[in-house]
Design a protein around this motif. Structure first.
Motif, short mmCIF file in Angstrom:
data_model
loop_
_atom_site.label_atom_id
_atom_site.label_comp_id
_atom_site.label_asym_id
_atom_site.label_seq_id
_atom_site.Cartn_x
_atom_site.Cartn_y
_atom_site.Cartn_z
N THR A 57 0.84 -1.19 0.00
CA THR A 57 0.00 0.00 0.00
C THR A 57 0.88 1.24 0.00
O THR A 57 2.07 1.18 0.29
CB THR A 57 -0.93 0.03 1.23
OG1 THR A 57 -0.13 -0.05 2.42
CG2 THR A 57 -1.90 -1.13 1.20
N ALA A 58 0.27 2.37 -0.32
CA ALA A 58 1.00 3.65 -0.32
C ALA A 58 0.11 4.73 0.26
O ALA A 58 -1.11 4.68 0.16
CB ALA A 58 1.44 4.02 -1.74
N CYS A 59 0.77 5.70 0.87
CA CYS A 59 0.08 6.79 1.55
C CYS A 59 0.79 8.09 1.19
O CYS A 59 2.02 8.15 1.25
CB CYS A 59 0.14 6.53 3.06
SG CYS A 59 -0.95 7.54 4.06
N ASN A 60 0.02 9.13 0.80
CA ASN A 60 0.66 10.39 0.41
C ASN A 60 0.66 11.42 1.53
O ASN A 60 0.91 12.60 1.30
CB ASN A 60 0.00 10.96 -0.85
CG ASN A 60 -1.49 11.20 -0.67
OD1 ASN A 60 -2.02 11.07 0.44
ND2 ASN A 60 -2.17 11.53 -1.75
N GLU A 61 0.34 10.98 2.74
CA GLU A 61 0.50 11.81 3.93
C GLU A 61 1.00 10.91 5.06
O GLU A 61 0.90 9.68 4.97
CB GLU A 61 -0.81 12.48 4.31
CG GLU A 61 -1.92 11.53 4.70
CD GLU A 61 -3.19 12.26 5.08
OE1 GLU A 61 -3.11 13.41 5.55
OE2 GLU A 61 -4.28 11.68 4.90
N LYS A 62 1.55 11.50 6.09
CA LYS A 62 2.08 10.70 7.19
C LYS A 62 0.97 9.81 7.75
O LYS A 62 -0.12 10.29 8.08
CB LYS A 62 2.66 11.60 8.28
CG LYS A 62 3.99 12.24 7.88
CD LYS A 62 4.63 12.93 9.06
CE LYS A 62 5.99 13.53 8.66
NZ LYS A 62 6.96 12.47 8.26
N PRO A 63 1.22 8.50 7.88
CA PRO A 63 0.20 7.59 8.40
C PRO A 63 -0.35 8.03 9.76
O PRO A 63 -1.55 7.90 10.01
CB PRO A 63 0.93 6.25 8.49
CG PRO A 63 1.99 6.34 7.43
CD PRO A 63 2.43 7.77 7.45
N SER A 64 0.52 8.54 10.63
CA SER A 64 0.06 8.99 11.95
C SER A 64 -0.98 10.10 11.82
O SER A 64 -1.95 10.15 12.58
CB SER A 64 1.25 9.48 12.79
OG SER A 64 1.94 10.53 12.12
N LYS A 65 -0.80 10.98 10.83
CA LYS A 65 -1.76 12.07 10.59
C LYS A 65 -3.07 11.50 10.05
O LYS A 65 -4.16 11.92 10.46
CB LYS A 65 -1.16 13.06 9.60
CG LYS A 65 -2.04 14.27 9.28
CD LYS A 65 -1.28 15.26 8.41
CE LYS A 65 -2.10 16.50 8.10
NZ LYS A 65 -3.16 16.22 7.10
N ALA A 66 -2.97 10.53 9.14
CA ALA A 66 -4.17 9.92 8.57
C ALA A 66 -4.98 9.20 9.65
O ALA A 66 -6.21 9.24 9.64
CB ALA A 66 -3.78 8.94 7.46
N ILE A 67 -4.29 8.57 10.59
CA ILE A 67 -4.97 7.87 11.68
C ILE A 67 -5.65 8.87 12.61
O ILE A 67 -6.82 8.72 12.97
CB ILE A 67 -3.98 7.00 12.47
CG1 ILE A 67 -3.49 5.83 11.59
CG2 ILE A 67 -4.63 6.45 13.74
CD1 ILE A 67 -2.35 5.05 12.20
N SER A 68 -4.92 9.92 13.00
CA SER A 68 -5.47 10.91 13.93
C SER A 68 -6.66 11.66 13.34
O SER A 68 -7.56 12.09 14.07
CB SER A 68 -4.38 11.91 14.35
OG SER A 68 -3.97 12.70 13.24
N GLU A 69 -6.71 11.79 12.01
CA GLU A 69 -7.81 12.49 11.35
C GLU A 69 -8.95 11.55 10.95
O GLU A 69 -9.90 11.97 10.30
CB GLU A 69 -7.29 13.24 10.12
CG GLU A 69 -6.35 14.39 10.47
CD GLU A 69 -5.85 15.13 9.24
OE1 GLU A 69 -6.14 14.66 8.11
OE2 GLU A 69 -5.17 16.16 9.40
N GLY A 70 -8.83 10.29 11.33
CA GLY A 70 -9.89 9.34 11.05
C GLY A 70 -9.96 8.85 9.62
O GLY A 70 -10.97 8.29 9.20
N LYS A 71 -8.89 9.01 8.86
CA LYS A 71 -8.88 8.57 7.47
C LYS A 71 -8.43 7.12 7.33
O LYS A 71 -8.74 6.44 6.35
CB LYS A 71 -7.94 9.45 6.63
CG LYS A 71 -8.33 10.91 6.58
CD LYS A 71 -7.28 11.69 5.78
CE LYS A 71 -7.59 13.17 5.76
NZ LYS A 71 -6.53 13.93 5.05
N LEU A 72 -7.64 6.66 8.31
CA LEU A 72 -7.07 5.32 8.25
C LEU A 72 -7.27 4.64 9.60
O LEU A 72 -6.88 5.18 10.64
CB LEU A 72 -5.57 5.40 7.92
CG LEU A 72 -4.81 4.09 7.79
CD1 LEU A 72 -5.35 3.27 6.62
CD2 LEU A 72 -3.31 4.35 7.58
N ARG A 73 -7.89 3.47 9.57
CA ARG A 73 -8.10 2.72 10.81
C ARG A 73 -6.76 2.25 11.38
O ARG A 73 -5.89 1.79 10.64
CB ARG A 73 -9.00 1.51 10.55
CG ARG A 73 -10.47 1.85 10.35
CD ARG A 73 -11.22 0.60 9.98
NE ARG A 73 -11.11 -0.44 11.02
CZ ARG A 73 -12.09 -0.78 11.85
NH1 ARG A 73 -13.25 -0.16 11.77
NH2 ARG A 73 -11.92 -1.73 12.73
#
Length: 458
Positions: free
Chosen positions: A283-299
């Protein structure tokens, strides 16, 4: 009014091979194809024409566009074979959606994935003898395609070599243009699954209901227009499934993806029998995973499952040694493709390239070089061939570099402070007067005099 929806539609359906937008009478208002070798029709040829004239094998009865215009209900994943006005026969999987203003249908959008690509993504060959998928490496990036000699690139290449020998899931993080798909493909072609298929899917802005059927497949009759169709997990059997922009996947489908990965089995939409899978997940992510998790975008639970190995891609500004190599590569590439004879960058452009921040990373550099090839009439790319924003930003960076002379900010501050103290001492008779002139204490000035090893006048 329909034109106002074009940008939104393109963002949602950018993974399909062709897109048509019509009014409710079937008149074409927009057309785009990514596979001109399969469908050679051009927008300027068919704009304003009726869909039945452009595809003469279609009728009002079998056209999904006319059906959706009449019922106002979407049709998903409909298998259709038709012929263009140029005589080209096309097999496609189509999704047709109504464009509504309130309750009124004002237009139709039809997106197609050609069967040659839907069943044989990136030219996967299916042998009639053993039905085994054999992958053509020519269509994928390999480790040798990664251009760079900087320490960060060497570390990245070494990591890819090690990671490619396992089946562990990999999460690639990188800013736009850093080459996430290049890395994913290199892991595949360098690894033990290189003879299997490589399937890539961008998850950005795809509705969860549609993405679910794309990932897991469908069973005939599960919804209107549904057919027995393999999903990406099945198409990637024995190979690699690359899910780009995983942080853009709708949260509702993430538990189903997690379950599929953990249990190595999937259920087709509308199906009643589990299907075992043997797929490596990248998989790939174009933003920091920690940010995506904190913003509810990534479980968080999905993150831990897909990031057994995490790879952070360096930005181009952090590997300046590679700018020259990449520039030369793209000059040679576009010389071949455009039949030109560009030698290099002129000296001023070299300076700009070396000091520019490259916020768009390698993709931006590639596009800047390609733009210059379209504009220049000489053998050297000059500043006039660069975008205005880049000329200004690059020249400002060069000026700053010249001003600081390669020194660090603390060194520059210290040098300026030493110069001011020297001037104060030369204009006064003693430390007390100098300290008063500088608006600091005598003790502080005395410390700085010793620090810079300055000699006081007798």
């Amino acid at each position: 009014m329909i034109q106002n929806y074009v940008e939104q539609i393109l963002n949602i359906f950018n993974y399909f091979d062709a897109l048509i937008i019509t009014d409710t009478q079937g008149q074409i208002e927009y057309f785009s194809t990514k596979r001109p070798k399969i469908n050679s029709l051009r927008e300027e040829e068919i704009l304003g024409e009726n869909i039945l004239d452009v595809y003469p094998s279609l009728t009002r009865e079998n056209s999904t566009i006319y059906e959706v215009a009449k019922t106002g209900k979407a049709i998903f994943n409909h298998n259709q074979t038709f012929t263009t006005a140029k005589g080209e026969a096309i097999c496609a999987v189509e999704t047709t959606l109504p464009i509504k203003s309130g309750e009124k249908v004002i237009g139709i959008v039809n997106v197609s994935q050609y069967r040659e690509m839907a069943d044989n993504k990136r030219q996967i060959k299916l042998s009639l003898k053993d039905k085994k998928a054999i992958y053509s490496h020519e269509d994928l990036y390999q480790l040798k395609d990664m251009i760079g000699k900087s320490p960060k690139m060497q570390q990245l290449k070494d990591m890819i070599k090690r990671v490619s020998q396992t089946d562990s899931s990999v999460l690639i993080y990188g800013a736009t243009g850093t080459g996430k798909e290049l890395v994913a493909e290199s892991i595949h072609t360098c690894g033990t699954r290189r003879t299997g298929p490589f399937i890539s899917q961008n998850c950005a802005a795809i509705p969860s209901t549609l993405l679910e059927s794309i990932l897991f497949g469908t069973v005939k009759g599960s919804y209107t227009g549904a057919e027995d169709r393999k999903g990406l997990f099945e198409l990637a059997q024995g190979g690699t499934l690359f899910l780009d922009e995983i942080n853009s996947m709708e949260i509702e489908i993430q538990p189903k993806l997690l379950k599929a990965i953990e249990e190595n089995e999937i259920w087709r939409v509308g199906g009643h029998t589990p299907i075992k899978t043997d797929v490596r997940i990248i998989t790939a992510c174009n933003e920091k995973p920690s940010k995506a998790i904190s913003e509810g975008k990534l479980r968080e639970d999905l993150f831990y499952r897909i990031s057994v190995v995490g790879i952070d891609l360096p930005e181009l500004k952090d590997r300046g040694e590679d700018v020259e190599l990449l520039t030369q590569y793209y000059i040679e590439k576009y010389n071949r493709e455009m039949n030109k004879d560009i030698k290099a960058l002129d000296d001023e452009v070299v300076e700009i390239f070396n000091h520019y921040a490259w916020p768009g990373n390698v993709r931006e550099l590639k596009n800047v070089v390609e733009r210059a090839f379209n504009l220049t009439s000489k053998h050297f790319i000059g500043t006039k061939d660069l975008p205005e924003y880049m000329k200004y930003a690059g020249m400002q960076a060069v000026k700053v570099q010249e001003l600081i002379g390669g020194k660090s900010l603390p060194d520059l501050v210290a040098s300026y402070e030493e110069s001011l103290i020297k001037q104060a001492l030369s204009k006064t008779d003693n430390l007390v007067e100098a300290a008063d002139l500088l608006k600091i204490s005598k003790q502080s000035l005395n410390y700085k005099v010793k620090k810079y090893q300055l000699k006081l006048e007798e």
